[in-house]
Motif scaffolding. Structure first.
Motif, short mmCIF file in Angstrom:
data_model
loop_
_atom_site.label_atom_id
_atom_site.label_comp_id
_atom_site.label_asym_id
_atom_site.label_seq_id
_atom_site.Cartn_x
_atom_site.Cartn_y
_atom_site.Cartn_z
N GLU A 53 55.76 62.10 45.41
CA GLU A 53 56.68 63.07 45.20
C GLU A 53 55.80 64.53 45.73
O GLU A 53 56.64 65.44 46.04
N LYS A 73 52.77 59.89 42.71
CA LYS A 73 52.07 61.42 43.08
C LYS A 73 51.92 61.68 44.70
O LYS A 73 52.43 62.73 44.81
N THR A 74 51.79 60.63 45.29
CA THR A 74 51.84 60.83 46.82
C THR A 74 53.24 60.95 47.24
O THR A 74 53.50 61.89 48.03
N VAL A 132 45.51 60.71 47.60
CA VAL A 132 45.01 60.52 46.20
C VAL A 132 43.68 59.76 46.23
O VAL A 132 43.69 58.88 46.85
N GLY A 166 44.39 64.98 44.20
CA GLY A 166 45.42 64.90 45.14
C GLY A 166 45.57 66.01 46.17
O GLY A 166 45.70 67.21 45.59
#
Length: 161
Positions: A111, A108-109, A60, A5
């Motif tokens: 965040e 994840k992206t 990611v 990421g």
């Protein structure tokens, strides 16, 4: 399987262009085939000029293939009590490709984009929540915002398609 990421650089422009096209297609509004080359050039020029300025993109990747992509766009406005720094951010083009869904890549992206917005000291972040993304956004603290005066728009040009 190698999962990474990271924030995009200008070396990633082709990935960003494809991500934008894929995002529009996922919304059911694909670019018209007859103008695809022109549209690719326009998107490329847009990100070439604005990436790292008022647009930031997080990717990611799984084995160098984009699994999820999201953009954060900075906005500057005249003073308003709800926006005392006169700066807010908008998350756009959040896309997790179907074969990579339900693996935490969209989270994840998001965040990473939220952390960047906090680091940049924005007052708030806006986004348009799809049915598919709503649960994720709510779990990250986003809430429905219904302004007293709902937004409207006036189309000045015919839509592509």
């Amino acid at each position: 399987m190698n999962i990474t990421g990271r924030f995009a650089t200008h070396a990633d422009l082709d990935k960003l262009v494809q991500g934008r096209l894929d995002f529009n297609k996922a919304l059911g509004t694909p670019a018209p085939e007859s103008r695809l080359d022109e549209i690719r050039r326009d998107i490329h020029a847009f990100y070439q000029m604005r990436l790292g300025q008022d647009i930031h993109c997080y990717l990611v990747e799984v084995d160098d293939e984009v699994a999820a992509i999201g953009f954060l766009q900075a906005h500057v406005v005249a003073y308003h009590p709800g926006c005392p720094t006169q700066r807010f951010a908008r998350i756009t083009n959040m896309l997790c490709y179907e074969k990579y869904r339900m693996r935490g890549f969209a989270r994840k992206t998001m965040e990473a984009l939220i952390a960047l917005a906090k680091d940049m000291d924005f007052d708030y972040i806006t986004l348009d929540a799809s049915v598919m993304g709503r649960h994720l956004y709510e779990s990250l603290g986003f809430v429905d915002y219904v302004p007293v005066d709902p937004p409207m728009h006036l189309r000045l040009r015919k839509k592509d398609g």
